[in-house]
Design a protein around this motif. Structure first.
Motif, PDB file in Angstrom:
ATOM      1  N   ARG A 112       0.048   6.172   3.779  1.00 41.18           N
ATOM      2  CA  ARG A 112      -1.086   6.266   2.835  1.00 41.18           C
ATOM      3  C   ARG A 112      -0.613   6.810   1.489  1.00 41.18           C
ATOM      4  O   ARG A 112      -0.972   6.296   0.446  1.00 41.18           O
ATOM      5  N   ARG A 134      -2.576  -4.105   5.254  1.00 37.65           N
ATOM      6  CA  ARG A 134      -2.299  -5.267   6.108  1.00 37.65           C
ATOM      7  C   ARG A 134      -0.861  -5.758   5.925  1.00 37.65           C
ATOM      8  O   ARG A 134      -0.175  -6.103   6.897  1.00 37.65           O
ATOM      9  N   ASP A 173     -11.027   4.224  11.529  1.00 37.12           N
ATOM     10  CA  ASP A 173     -11.027   4.489  10.077  1.00 37.12           C
ATOM     11  C   ASP A 173     -11.827   5.749   9.730  1.00 37.12           C
ATOM     12  O   ASP A 173     -11.469   6.480   8.817  1.00 37.12           O
ATOM     13  N   THR A 199      -7.131  -3.045  -1.707  1.00 38.51           N
ATOM     14  CA  THR A 199      -6.187  -2.096  -1.096  1.00 38.51           C
ATOM     15  C   THR A 199      -6.001  -2.366   0.397  1.00 38.51           C
ATOM     16  O   THR A 199      -4.949  -2.059   0.953  1.00 38.51           O
ATOM     17  N   ARG A 202     -11.345   2.092   1.480  1.00 35.60           N
ATOM     18  CA  ARG A 202     -12.072   3.044   2.329  1.00 35.60           C
ATOM     19  C   ARG A 202     -12.150   4.431   1.685  1.00 35.60           C
ATOM     20  O   ARG A 202     -13.063   5.198   1.947  1.00 35.60           O
ATOM     21  N   ASP A 203     -11.127   4.738   0.870  1.00 35.30           N
ATOM     22  CA  ASP A 203     -10.978   6.095   0.339  1.00 35.30           C
ATOM     23  C   ASP A 203     -10.823   6.071  -1.179  1.00 35.30           C
ATOM     24  O   ASP A 203     -10.247   6.978  -1.755  1.00 35.30           O
ATOM     25  N   ARG A 221     -12.282  -0.656  14.516  1.00 36.71           N
ATOM     26  CA  ARG A 221     -11.768  -0.217  13.217  1.00 36.71           C
ATOM     27  C   ARG A 221     -12.686   0.811  12.559  1.00 36.71           C
ATOM     28  O   ARG A 221     -12.239   1.764  11.950  1.00 36.71           O
ATOM     29  N   ARG A 249      -9.953   9.230  11.388  1.00 34.72           N
ATOM     30  CA  ARG A 249      -8.573   9.677  11.125  1.00 34.72           C
ATOM     31  C   ARG A 249      -8.613  10.980  10.327  1.00 34.72           C
ATOM     32  O   ARG A 249      -9.586  11.259   9.621  1.00 34.72           O
ATOM     33  N   SER A 273      -5.380  -0.501  11.586  1.00 31.96           N
ATOM     34  CA  SER A 273      -5.954   0.849  11.546  1.00 31.96           C
ATOM     35  C   SER A 273      -4.942   1.918  11.967  1.00 31.96           C
ATOM     36  O   SER A 273      -5.027   3.057  11.513  1.00 31.96           O
TER      37      SER A 273
HETATM   38  O1   DC Z   1     -10.595  -4.031   4.077  1.00 28.56           O
HETATM   39  P1   DC Z   1      -9.673  -4.530   5.199  1.00 28.56           P
HETATM   40  O2   DC Z   1     -10.391  -4.896   6.455  1.00 28.56           O
HETATM   41  O3   DC Z   1      -8.764  -5.616   4.748  1.00 28.56           O
HETATM   42  O4   DC Z   1      -8.758  -3.243   5.519  1.00 28.56           O
HETATM   43  C1   DC Z   1      -7.776  -3.286   6.503  1.00 28.56           C
HETATM   44  C2   DC Z   1      -7.582  -1.897   7.111  1.00 28.56           C
HETATM   45  O5   DC Z   1      -6.943  -1.038   6.171  1.00 28.56           O
HETATM   46  C3   DC Z   1      -8.853  -1.188   7.557  1.00 28.56           C
HETATM   47  O6   DC Z   1      -8.964  -1.149   8.964  1.00 28.56           O
HETATM   48  C4   DC Z   1      -8.735   0.210   7.028  1.00 28.56           C
HETATM   49  C5   DC Z   1      -7.523   0.248   6.192  1.00 28.56           C
HETATM   50  N1   DC Z   1      -7.785   0.654   4.809  1.00 28.56           N
HETATM   51  C6   DC Z   1      -7.731   1.995   4.542  1.00 28.56           C
HETATM   52  O7   DC Z   1      -7.549   2.809   5.448  1.00 28.56           O
HETATM   53  N2   DC Z   1      -7.853   2.432   3.261  1.00 28.56           N
HETATM   54  C7   DC Z   1      -8.070   1.564   2.272  1.00 28.56           C
HETATM   55  N3   DC Z   1      -8.166   2.017   1.020  1.00 28.56           N
HETATM   56  C8   DC Z   1      -8.162   0.177   2.542  1.00 28.56           C
HETATM   57  C9   DC Z   1      -8.032  -0.242   3.840  1.00 28.56           C
END
Ligand code: DC
Length: 227
Positions: A106, A40, A181, A35, A127-128, A177, A184, A97
């Motif tokens: 989102r 990105r 992250d 995700t 992340r979520d 980040r 937020r 971020s």
């Molecule tokens: O895992 P990554 O470093 O490729 O993620 C890139 C950015 O995307 C990271 O700074 C936080 C965000 N992200 C997010 O907020 N929720 C997710 N499910 C995946 C990534």
């Protein structure tokens, strides 16, 4: 028909989630969904359009018609264009971020993610995922590692990919980040209450993969194939 199983792997930037998630998915023959690559790809589209990623209204104006595809072979397509490589560059990493903190973006990406997981077994990293995207996931992992370990890993990854960065820059990006992250307002980075914590600071990739497979076996009873 086989039972559908979803595995959520969350944790901070560069904790090795994608490496582990990809291997686990391949061993179990599940679909891997990155995700972070979607946030990105969105960030790259904003930059390419000449918009400032810190500008929420302009960034969100790109939501209608945004099409992000994660191919089985690992390629990432954004509105048909192959962005697999460019989304790993420092300009995107340094701005993603902000984009990931906008609720409108989102919601749009979460809808795509839920559709992807609806009809097949997946390992989804982000992340979520365990807290918001797939609250009913069969297995939830929260994967962490120290800032130092994560910075070295991401630096070496960049070197191998020919992306020019210094270790200090990478460590700074990881710290920044982590902060954005987890602070937020909407769906911040935090462990789900029913997640299992795995600290990979002193683990090899194979050890981390085996630790995740064991949790999957314990939680679901799924037989893990020899690997
Ligand atoms: O895992 P990554 O470093 O490729 O993620 C890139 C950015 O995307 C990271 O700074 C936080 C965000 N992200 C997010 O907020 N929720 C997710 N499910 C995946 C990534």
């Amino acid at each position: 028909m086989d039972r559908i199983i979803s595995v959520a792997i969350d944790g901070p930037a560069a904790a090795g989630k994608s490496t582990v998630a990809k291997k686990v998915a391949s061993i179990l023959n599940f679909t891997y969904i990155d995700t972070g690559a979607m946030y990105r790809a969105f960030t790259n589209a904003v930059i390419k359009k000449g918009y400032d990623p810190k500008n929420e209204a302009l960034s969100c104006s790109l939501i209608p018609g945004m099409d992000i595809e994660l191919k089985e072979d690992g390629r990432v397509l954004c509105n048909g264009e192959d962005v697999t490589k460019v989304i790993r560059e420092p300009l995107v990493s340094g701005n993603v971020s902000y984009i990931a903190s906008y609720k409108g973006i989102r919601l749009a990406l979460v809808e795509m993610q839920r559709k992807m997981a609806a009809s097949k077994s997946v390992v989804m990293d982000g992340r979520d995922i365990g807290t918001y995207v797939l609250p009913n996931a069969n297995v939830k992992i929260y994967q962490i590692a120290s800032v130092e370990t994560r910075a070295v890993r991401r630096y070496e990854e960049n070197l191998a990919k020919g992306i020019p960065t210094t270790l200090e820059e990478v460590a700074e990006d990881v710290r920044k980040r982590d902060y954005i992250d987890s602070h937020r307002e909407f769906a911040p980075l935090k462990p789900a209450v029913d997640s299992v914590l795995i600290d990979t600071s002193y683990m090899s990739v194979n050890q981390a993969v085996d630790a995740v497979l064991k949790v999957i076996h314990d939680k679901t009873g799924l037989e893990i194939p020899c690997h």
